[in-house]
Design an enzyme around this catalytic site. Structure first.
Site, PDB file in Angstrom:
ATOM      1  N   GLU A 135       0.835  -1.169  -0.090  1.00  0.00           N
ATOM      2  CA  GLU A 135       0.119   0.021  -0.104  1.00  0.00           C
ATOM      3  C   GLU A 135       0.978   1.340  -0.008  1.00  0.00           C
ATOM      4  OE1 GLU A 135      -2.708  -0.239   3.222  1.00  0.00           O
ATOM      5  OE2 GLU A 135      -3.455  -2.077   2.667  1.00  0.00           O
ATOM      6  N   GLY A 137       1.374   3.341   1.942  1.00  0.00           N
ATOM      7  CA  GLY A 137       2.022   3.364   3.343  1.00  0.00           C
ATOM      8  C   GLY A 137       2.598   2.221   3.909  1.00  0.00           C
ATOM      9  N   ARG A 256      12.455 -15.737  -2.023  1.00  0.00           N
ATOM     10  CA  ARG A 256      13.560 -14.993  -2.186  1.00  0.00           C
ATOM     11  C   ARG A 256      14.791 -15.460  -3.119  1.00  0.00           C
ATOM     12  NH1 ARG A 256      13.498 -14.199   4.081  1.00  0.00           N
ATOM     13  NH2 ARG A 256      11.475 -12.945   4.144  1.00  0.00           N
ATOM     14  N   GLU A 371      10.205  -8.477  -2.914  1.00  0.00           N
ATOM     15  CA  GLU A 371      10.497  -9.692  -1.956  1.00  0.00           C
ATOM     16  C   GLU A 371      11.217  -9.497  -0.876  1.00  0.00           C
ATOM     17  OE1 GLU A 371       9.830 -13.456  -1.441  1.00  0.00           O
ATOM     18  OE2 GLU A 371       8.121 -13.304  -3.070  1.00  0.00           O
ATOM     19  N   THR A 373      13.266  -5.860   0.629  1.00  0.00           N
ATOM     20  CA  THR A 373      14.422  -5.245   0.137  1.00  0.00           C
ATOM     21  C   THR A 373      16.017  -5.623   0.673  1.00  0.00           C
ATOM     22  OG1 THR A 373      14.662  -3.529   1.958  1.00  0.00           O
ATOM     23  CG2 THR A 373      13.047  -2.963   0.092  1.00  0.00           C
TER      24      THR A 373
HETATM   25  C1  LIG Z   1       8.848  -3.788  -9.920  1.00  0.00           C
HETATM   26  C2  LIG Z   1       8.023  -3.685  -8.595  1.00  0.00           C
HETATM   27  C3  LIG Z   1       7.011  -4.804  -8.467  1.00  0.00           C
HETATM   28  C4  LIG Z   1       6.303  -5.022  -7.445  1.00  0.00           C
HETATM   29  N1  LIG Z   1       5.374  -5.977  -7.381  1.00  0.00           N
HETATM   30  C5  LIG Z   1       4.499  -6.162  -6.238  1.00  0.00           C
HETATM   31  C6  LIG Z   1       3.286  -7.100  -6.275  1.00  0.00           C
HETATM   32  O1  LIG Z   1       2.941  -7.716  -7.264  1.00  0.00           O
HETATM   33  N2  LIG Z   1       2.564  -7.290  -5.036  1.00  0.00           N
HETATM   34  C7  LIG Z   1       2.697  -6.504  -3.890  1.00  0.00           C
HETATM   35  O2  LIG Z   1       2.105  -6.527  -2.987  1.00  0.00           O
HETATM   36  N3  LIG Z   1       3.671  -5.465  -3.938  1.00  0.00           N
HETATM   37  C8  LIG Z   1       4.736  -5.429  -5.164  1.00  0.00           C
HETATM   38  N4  LIG Z   1       5.826  -4.622  -5.047  1.00  0.00           N
HETATM   39  C9  LIG Z   1       5.991  -3.569  -3.980  1.00  0.00           C
HETATM   40  C10 LIG Z   1       7.215  -3.926  -3.132  1.00  0.00           C
HETATM   41  O3  LIG Z   1       6.989  -5.036  -2.279  1.00  0.00           O
HETATM   42  C11 LIG Z   1       7.768  -2.995  -2.180  1.00  0.00           C
HETATM   43  O4  LIG Z   1       8.276  -1.890  -2.891  1.00  0.00           O
HETATM   44  C12 LIG Z   1       8.714  -3.419  -1.087  1.00  0.00           C
HETATM   45  O5  LIG Z   1       7.848  -4.243  -0.397  1.00  0.00           O
HETATM   46  C13 LIG Z   1       9.331  -2.234  -0.402  1.00  0.00           C
HETATM   47  O6  LIG Z   1       8.270  -1.282   0.038  1.00  0.00           O
HETATM   48  P1  LIG Z   1       8.361   0.410  -0.263  1.00  0.00           P
HETATM   49  O7  LIG Z   1       8.848   0.486  -1.727  1.00  0.00           O
HETATM   50  O8  LIG Z   1       7.221   0.774   0.352  1.00  0.00           O
HETATM   51  O9  LIG Z   1       9.706   0.712   0.608  1.00  0.00           O
HETATM   52  P2  LIG Z   1       9.684   1.162   2.355  1.00  0.00           P
HETATM   53  O10 LIG Z   1       9.216  -0.089   3.066  1.00  0.00           O
HETATM   54  O11 LIG Z   1       9.191   2.179   2.239  1.00  0.00           O
HETATM   55  O12 LIG Z   1      11.224   1.184   2.232  1.00  0.00           O
HETATM   56  C14 LIG Z   1      12.010   2.386   1.781  1.00  0.00           C
HETATM   57  C15 LIG Z   1      13.515   2.190   2.301  1.00  0.00           C
HETATM   58  O13 LIG Z   1      13.743   2.038   3.392  1.00  0.00           O
HETATM   59  C16 LIG Z   1      14.310   0.906   3.801  1.00  0.00           C
HETATM   60  N5  LIG Z   1      13.819   0.213   4.988  1.00  0.00           N
HETATM   61  C17 LIG Z   1      12.419  -0.028   5.301  1.00  0.00           C
HETATM   62  N6  LIG Z   1      12.375  -0.498   6.582  1.00  0.00           N
HETATM   63  C18 LIG Z   1      13.612  -0.758   6.939  1.00  0.00           C
HETATM   64  C19 LIG Z   1      14.056  -1.132   8.292  1.00  0.00           C
HETATM   65  N7  LIG Z   1      13.370  -1.683   9.277  1.00  0.00           N
HETATM   66  N8  LIG Z   1      15.403  -1.017   8.407  1.00  0.00           N
HETATM   67  C20 LIG Z   1      16.417  -0.649   7.542  1.00  0.00           C
HETATM   68  N9  LIG Z   1      15.641  -0.208   6.453  1.00  0.00           N
HETATM   69  C21 LIG Z   1      14.473  -0.153   5.971  1.00  0.00           C
HETATM   70  C22 LIG Z   1      13.995   0.021   2.628  1.00  0.00           C
HETATM   71  O14 LIG Z   1      14.933  -0.999   2.752  1.00  0.00           O
HETATM   72  C23 LIG Z   1      14.206   0.866   1.791  1.00  0.00           C
HETATM   73  O15 LIG Z   1      15.322   1.237   1.067  1.00  0.00           O
HETATM   74  C24 LIG Z   1       6.521  -4.450  -6.337  1.00  0.00           C
HETATM   75  C25 LIG Z   1       7.536  -3.279  -6.236  1.00  0.00           C
HETATM   76  C26 LIG Z   1       8.062  -3.130  -7.518  1.00  0.00           C
HETATM   77  C27 LIG Z   1       9.321  -2.020  -7.323  1.00  0.00           C
END
Ligand SMILES: Cc1cc2nc3c(=O)[nH]c(=O)nc-3n(C[C@H](O)[C@H](O)[C@H](O)COP(=O)(O)OP(=O)(O)OC[C@H]3O[C@@H](n4cnc5c(N)ncnc54)[C@H](O)[C@@H]3O)c2cc1C
Length: 390
Positions: A135, A137, A256, A371, A373
């Site tokens: 989502e 957020g 993963r 899956e 980061t």
């Molecule tokens: C090409 C693509 C396809 C996707 N397909 C799907 C899909 O089919 N279904 C689905 O549900 N989602 C999908 N996603 C979403 C994906 O799962 C999320 O982008 C991912 O979980 C990261 O979430 P975010 O982008 O909100 O980053 P955030 O969680 O906001 O993180 C931002 C940054 O902060 C870092 N961070 C966050 N928490 C911590 C912590 N506790 N400690 C240290 N660092 C931290 C992260 O590593 C990252 O660098 C897709 C994303 C992409 C790019």
């Protein structure tokens, strides 16, 4: 460690290589140049389905559907690497029950398998399904999702917004993760089948992506979207089965290593292209360039071995969470490094934006995001070092 594969797996690998070269790479490049996902009626999808792709692993209501032997995790990883070598975006764009299939097989009722996987037994047309967790957020912190599910008579009402969901606007159904009680984090979450066309499901917007343009990543909204009680994955509480499935998921991770194998495949493609460019431009006489190409080959082989180790443990049903996270953290970094090396070698040719290496450079970054980061994988490994819960 023995990573040898049986003749049937080898045959599948060779078939994947031929299909990748002939169909996947051209389709991926076409989508990239268009800057948009391949349309649902694209000839590529028709051919994919005609040659037997996109079918479910479910064996059908009487358990008799012809599926052939199930590939081991190691074979799946080798296939995932090979397909990503040709085009990772196309592997995700391919029709099929996709990401949610494993959850439906593990947790779905027999009636749900028949209703939702049944149409994927014998495809009359390209069909897709997708899983929606992320989502605006809530990405890495999946416990933070806000999409609400409220019981209402004999159904559920869903409200919320999802983003970056692969294939959402073309999916027959979306498995939507929602919370029935946000104070309970993951414990308050349930999954719901939401069929395309359900009133309240809409506002689909295809996101702009730097790479992997062949498949759509889509945001959408659920506004007072009503689904029947039978659409709750697994039905009403069946705690034992759910706990068992969740325990298994927490112990073995096959997802993963697949992304890690994808990263190795993209990295290998970038390295091959870099090598071909260096050969063509007579750069191979320079020690410095040869050293960099050799170092990259070594790192990619190392990353592949880490993936296969994680896969081998999963095949043996032994815990592999640390190996799975290590392979994902390592392979994504190595894949990005290979594409960066390629970009540096080709110089201005890459900057112009019409060389395959430039596309691979844009494609590979997502392997570090999806899956979990890279940071999250490194955190999992570090926590296990000091025996903290993951
Ligand atoms: C090409 C693509 C396809 C996707 N397909 C799907 C899909 O089919 N279904 C689905 O549900 N989602 C999908 N996603 C979403 C994906 O799962 C999320 O982008 C991912 O979980 C990261 O979430 P975010 O982008 O909100 O980053 P955030 O969680 O906001 O993180 C931002 C940054 O902060 C870092 N961070 C966050 N928490 C911590 C912590 N506790 N400690 C240290 N660092 C931290 C992260 O590593 C990252 O660098 C897709 C994303 C992409 C790019």
């Amino acid at each position: 460690m023995d990573f040898s594969i049986d003749p049937e797996s080898r045959r599948r690998l060779e078939e994947a290589r031929a299909w990748g070269r002939e169909a996947m790479r051209p389709a991926g490049i076409e989508a990239d140049r268009m800057g948009a996902p391949l349309p649902v009626d694209h000839a590529y999808f028709k051919r994919f389905v005609e040659r037997g792709g996109g079918r479910t692993r479910w064996a059908g209501p009487d358990g008799k559907a012809e599926r052939g032997p199930r590939a081991s995790v190691v074979t799946t990883l080798l296939l995932s690497e090979e397909l990503a070598y040709w085009d990772r975006g196309i592997t995700v764009a391919d029709p099929g029950p996709g990401l949610p299939e494993a959850s439906v097989l593990g947790l779905g009722t027999e009636e749900q398998k028949e209703r939702f996987l049944g149409p994927f037994l014998d495809l009359d047309r390209p069909r897709w399904a997708c899983f929606a967790m992320t989502e605006p957020g809530a990405g890495s912190d999946a416990a933070a999702i806000q999409t609400q599910a409220r019981r209402d008579g004999d159904g559920w009402i869903l409200n919320g917004a999802k983003c970056f969901i692969g294939g959402a606007s073309r999916a027959d159904w979306i498995l939507v993760q929602a919370t029935v009680d946000p104070t309970k984090g993951r414990g308050g979450q349930r999954s719901f089948f939401v069929e395309q066309g359900t009133p309240g499901l809409g506002d689909f917007k295809i996101e702009k992506k730097m790479g992997l343009k062949a498949y759509e990543s889509t945001s959408f909204r659920l506004e007072d979207c009503r689904v029947p009680a039978e659409n709750l994955l697994g039905g009403e509480p069946r705690h034992e089965q759910k706990a068992g499935f969740k325990r298994a998921m927490a112990t073995f991770n096959a997802g993963r290593p697949v992304i890690a194998a994808n990263a190795v495949g993209i990295g290998r493609a970038a390295l091959d292209e870099a090598l071909a460019f260096a050969r063509e431009h007579e750069l191979l006489g320079r020690d410095r360039i040869r050293d960099r190409l050799e170092a990259m080959t070594r790192k990619l082989r190392m990353a592949r071995l880490l993936c296969l180790r994680a896969g081998q443990l999963a095949d043996a049903e032994r815990p592999n969470v640390v190996e799975a996270s290590t392979s994902k953290a390592m392979a994504a970094t190595v894949g990005m490094e290979a594409a960066t090396l390629g970009m540096e070698l080709i110089g201005l040719v890459g900057v112009r934006g019409d060389h395959l290496i430039e596309k691979l450079y844009r494609d590979v970054k997502a392997m570090d995001i999806v899956e979990g980061t890279g940071q999250i994988q490194r955190m999992i490994v570090a926590r296990s070092l000091v025996q903290l819960p993951r």
